[in-house]
Design a protein around this motif. Structure first.
Motif, PDB file in Angstrom:
ATOM      1  N   GLN A   1       3.489  -1.086   0.669  1.00  0.00           N
ATOM      2  CA  GLN A   1       3.661  -0.983  -0.712  1.00  0.00           C
ATOM      3  C   GLN A   1       4.134  -2.036  -1.381  1.00  0.00           C
ATOM      4  O   GLN A   1       3.556  -2.514  -2.510  1.00  0.00           O
ATOM      5  CB  GLN A   1       4.588   0.221  -0.922  1.00  0.00           C
ATOM      6  CG  GLN A   1       4.010   1.691  -0.593  1.00  0.00           C
ATOM      7  CD  GLN A   1       4.322   2.562  -1.706  1.00  0.00           C
ATOM      8  OE1 GLN A   1       5.129   2.576  -2.587  1.00  0.00           O
ATOM      9  NE2 GLN A   1       3.931   4.019  -1.332  1.00  0.00           N
TER      10      GLN A   1
ATOM     11  N   MET B   1       2.220  -3.973  -4.508  1.00  0.00           N
ATOM     12  CA  MET B   1       2.886  -4.498  -5.632  1.00  0.00           C
ATOM     13  C   MET B   1       2.699  -6.086  -6.067  1.00  0.00           C
ATOM     14  O   MET B   1       2.628  -6.214  -7.151  1.00  0.00           O
ATOM     15  CB  MET B   1       4.632  -4.405  -5.512  1.00  0.00           C
ATOM     16  CG  MET B   1       5.165  -2.894  -5.359  1.00  0.00           C
ATOM     17  SD  MET B   1       5.136  -2.221  -7.126  1.00  0.00           S
ATOM     18  CE  MET B   1       6.708  -3.000  -7.701  1.00  0.00           C
TER      19      MET B   1
ATOM     20  N   GLN C   1       2.733   0.897 -16.800  1.00  0.00           N
ATOM     21  CA  GLN C   1       3.036   0.460 -15.437  1.00  0.00           C
ATOM     22  C   GLN C   1       3.184   1.692 -14.505  1.00  0.00           C
ATOM     23  O   GLN C   1       2.484   1.516 -13.369  1.00  0.00           O
ATOM     24  CB  GLN C   1       4.405  -0.395 -15.513  1.00  0.00           C
ATOM     25  CG  GLN C   1       4.208  -1.779 -15.826  1.00  0.00           C
ATOM     26  CD  GLN C   1       5.450  -2.485 -15.720  1.00  0.00           C
ATOM     27  OE1 GLN C   1       6.249  -2.323 -14.735  1.00  0.00           O
ATOM     28  NE2 GLN C   1       5.464  -3.754 -16.228  1.00  0.00           N
TER      29      GLN C   1
ATOM     30  N   TYR D   1       1.005   2.425 -10.962  1.00  0.00           N
ATOM     31  CA  TYR D   1       1.497   2.750  -9.647  1.00  0.00           C
ATOM     32  C   TYR D   1       1.133   3.802  -9.197  1.00  0.00           C
ATOM     33  O   TYR D   1       0.680   4.150  -8.137  1.00  0.00           O
ATOM     34  CB  TYR D   1       3.097   2.677  -9.822  1.00  0.00           C
ATOM     35  CG  TYR D   1       3.842   1.474 -10.395  1.00  0.00           C
ATOM     36  CD1 TYR D   1       3.139   0.339  -9.839  1.00  0.00           C
ATOM     37  CD2 TYR D   1       5.138   1.320 -10.834  1.00  0.00           C
ATOM     38  CE1 TYR D   1       3.692  -1.054 -10.209  1.00  0.00           C
ATOM     39  CE2 TYR D   1       5.701  -0.044 -11.194  1.00  0.00           C
ATOM     40  CZ  TYR D   1       5.269  -1.027 -10.751  1.00  0.00           C
ATOM     41  OH  TYR D   1       5.727  -2.358 -11.195  1.00  0.00           O
ATOM     42  N   LYS D   2       1.098   4.866 -10.336  1.00  0.00           N
ATOM     43  CA  LYS D   2       0.601   6.236  -9.778  1.00  0.00           C
ATOM     44  C   LYS D   2      -0.812   6.125  -9.259  1.00  0.00           C
ATOM     45  O   LYS D   2      -1.263   6.718  -8.241  1.00  0.00           O
ATOM     46  CB  LYS D   2       0.669   7.149 -10.715  1.00  0.00           C
ATOM     47  CG  LYS D   2       0.387   8.844 -10.781  1.00  0.00           C
ATOM     48  CD  LYS D   2       0.743   9.575 -11.851  1.00  0.00           C
ATOM     49  CE  LYS D   2       0.098  11.141 -11.337  1.00  0.00           C
ATOM     50  NZ  LYS D   2       0.416  11.876 -12.539  1.00  0.00           N
TER      51      LYS D   2
ATOM     52  N   HIS E   1      -2.325   3.839  -7.903  1.00  0.00           N
ATOM     53  CA  HIS E   1      -2.430   3.059  -6.520  1.00  0.00           C
ATOM     54  C   HIS E   1      -1.773   3.639  -5.589  1.00  0.00           C
ATOM     55  O   HIS E   1      -1.478   3.001  -4.450  1.00  0.00           O
ATOM     56  CB  HIS E   1      -2.192   1.677  -6.744  1.00  0.00           C
ATOM     57  CG  HIS E   1      -3.390   0.912  -7.665  1.00  0.00           C
ATOM     58  ND1 HIS E   1      -4.389   0.312  -7.154  1.00  0.00           N
ATOM     59  CD2 HIS E   1      -3.411   0.617  -8.914  1.00  0.00           C
ATOM     60  CE1 HIS E   1      -5.290  -0.161  -8.069  1.00  0.00           C
ATOM     61  NE2 HIS E   1      -4.489  -0.218  -9.208  1.00  0.00           N
TER      62      HIS E   1
ATOM     63  N   ILE F   1       1.732   3.943  -5.453  1.00  0.00           N
ATOM     64  CA  ILE F   1       2.797   2.875  -5.145  1.00  0.00           C
ATOM     65  C   ILE F   1       4.026   3.898  -5.723  1.00  0.00           C
ATOM     66  O   ILE F   1       4.065   4.292  -6.888  1.00  0.00           O
ATOM     67  CB  ILE F   1       2.804   1.623  -5.781  1.00  0.00           C
ATOM     68  CG1 ILE F   1       1.578   0.919  -5.544  1.00  0.00           C
ATOM     69  CG2 ILE F   1       4.054   0.879  -5.981  1.00  0.00           C
ATOM     70  CD1 ILE F   1       1.101  -0.457  -6.260  1.00  0.00           C
ATOM     71  N   SER F   2       5.047   3.817  -4.930  1.00  0.00           N
ATOM     72  CA  SER F   2       6.352   4.444  -5.281  1.00  0.00           C
ATOM     73  C   SER F   2       7.544   3.110  -5.223  1.00  0.00           C
ATOM     74  O   SER F   2       7.837   2.959  -4.276  1.00  0.00           O
ATOM     75  CB  SER F   2       6.841   5.647  -4.227  1.00  0.00           C
ATOM     76  OG  SER F   2       8.263   5.941  -4.506  1.00  0.00           O
ATOM     77  N   PRO F   3       8.004   2.868  -6.321  1.00  0.00           N
ATOM     78  CA  PRO F   3       8.871   1.677  -6.427  1.00  0.00           C
ATOM     79  C   PRO F   3      10.158   2.481  -5.571  1.00  0.00           C
ATOM     80  O   PRO F   3      11.250   1.423  -5.534  1.00  0.00           O
ATOM     81  CB  PRO F   3       9.170   1.615  -7.913  1.00  0.00           C
ATOM     82  CG  PRO F   3       8.048   2.101  -8.458  1.00  0.00           C
ATOM     83  CD  PRO F   3       7.614   3.162  -7.668  1.00  0.00           C
TER      84      PRO F   3
END
Length: 309
Positions: A51, A55, A80, A84-85, A87, A89-91
């Motif tokens: 991830q 990012m 943003q 993220y959702k 792709h 991606i979980s920050p």
């Protein structure tokens, strides 16, 4: 509940390792235990670093979002999060890994307390099968038989500064933990071109310019990368050597894992990132094509209606 779920398993894992190490070495048991924990959470670390790579790949897209938002911070944040959702991606992935390790660290602290202050309660915390092992039997019969040192001379129940003396080995451990903390943080820092310094942001704010929350966040993160190692050093010198050893070994293994995954495994992670981006681009193209077809069909219907008239 905490004792049953966290403290006892850690205590028994360490006692098992201690009992199978020739001569019994608490320090070596902690090192092996730490490596085992890092191997256990390796899949989570791998996912987190994938991830991190994604990012970094998303930075051009984030720059586009900033441009499109035209200063609307709420819209920018929403866009943003949608990016993220899309792709996956979980920050907050790194926070999840921290939450897993925190109970282990606290549990290990309780185990050290048992060994230092309540060594006569070993039988209370040991599982029945372990009580049959000869080294554990000896500790239960006589608690002073427990070897709480590493390599026979480093007392892991003491702190770097205790009884008016300085333990050089534990001091070095604290220093290594601070240095590895810095390296770990730098390894996973997002690359965002030439970021603004905190001083520049504050100067712009003083001039009445609206600061970008992303720039502010990035500046604070860079400052934390510098501050955290210093904080960890002072924390480690005030904790028992066993905890400093655990944290230092954990950092060393984590640094090696991150170096491997971010550098040696770059091609695989690049492929995953590219695959996700390609899927998103293909989806966008399909949507655009569908819109064109819908528009063409609408125009065709209007033309036919006019022709009939």
């Amino acid at each position: 509940m905490f004792d049953e779920l966290i403290v006892k398993p850690i205590f028994n894992a360490l006692m098992l390792l201690y009992s199978i190490i020739p001569g019994g070495d608490f320090g070596v048991a902690i090192i092996l235990f730490t490596i085992f924990i890092r191997i256990l959470i390796y899949p989570l670390v791998r996912k987190q670093l994938h991830q991190t790579k994604l990012m970094r790949k998303m930075q051009p897209e984030i720059a586009k979002i900033k441009k499109e938002a035209k200063g609307n911070k709420q819209l920018e944040a929403t866009m943003q999060m949608e990016l993220y959702k899309r792709h996956g991606i979980s920050p907050f992935q790194s926070i999840f890994i921290l939450l897993i390790q925190l109970p282990i660290f606290i549990g290990l602290y309780h185990v050290i307390q048992i060994i230092v202050l309540h060594r006569n309660e070993v039988a209370k915390f040991a599982y029945a099968p372990l009580e049959q092992l000869e080294p554990i039997k000896k500790i239960i019969e006589n608690p002073e038989n427990f070897n709480h040192t590493m390599l026979g001379f480093i007392d892991l129940t003491k702190t770097a500064f205790s009884n008016g003396t300085v333990n050089i080995v534990l001091l070095v451990l604290a220093l290594i933990s601070a240095v590895t903390q810095y390296i770990m943080s730098k390894q996973t820092m997002p690359t965002t071109g030439t970021p603004k310094r905190f001083r520049e942001i504050m100067k712009e704010a003083a001039e009445g310019k609206q600061s970008d929350p992303a720039d502010m966040s990035a500046a604070m993160m860079r400052n934390m990368v510098k501050i955290m190692p210093i904080m960890m050093f002072f924390i480690m010198v005030n904790l028992p050597g066993a905890l400093a050893l655990y944290y230092t070994v954990s950092n060393l293994v984590a640094t090696a894992q991150q170096h491997y995954l971010l550098n040696k495994d770059t091609e695989e992670m690049e492929e995953i990132a590219e695959e996700v981006i390609e899927k998103e681009e293909a989806r966008t193209k399909r949507q655009a094509t569908a819109k064109k077809r819908a528009g063409a069909a609408k125009e065709g219907n209007i033309t036919r209606i006019k022709a009939k008239g």
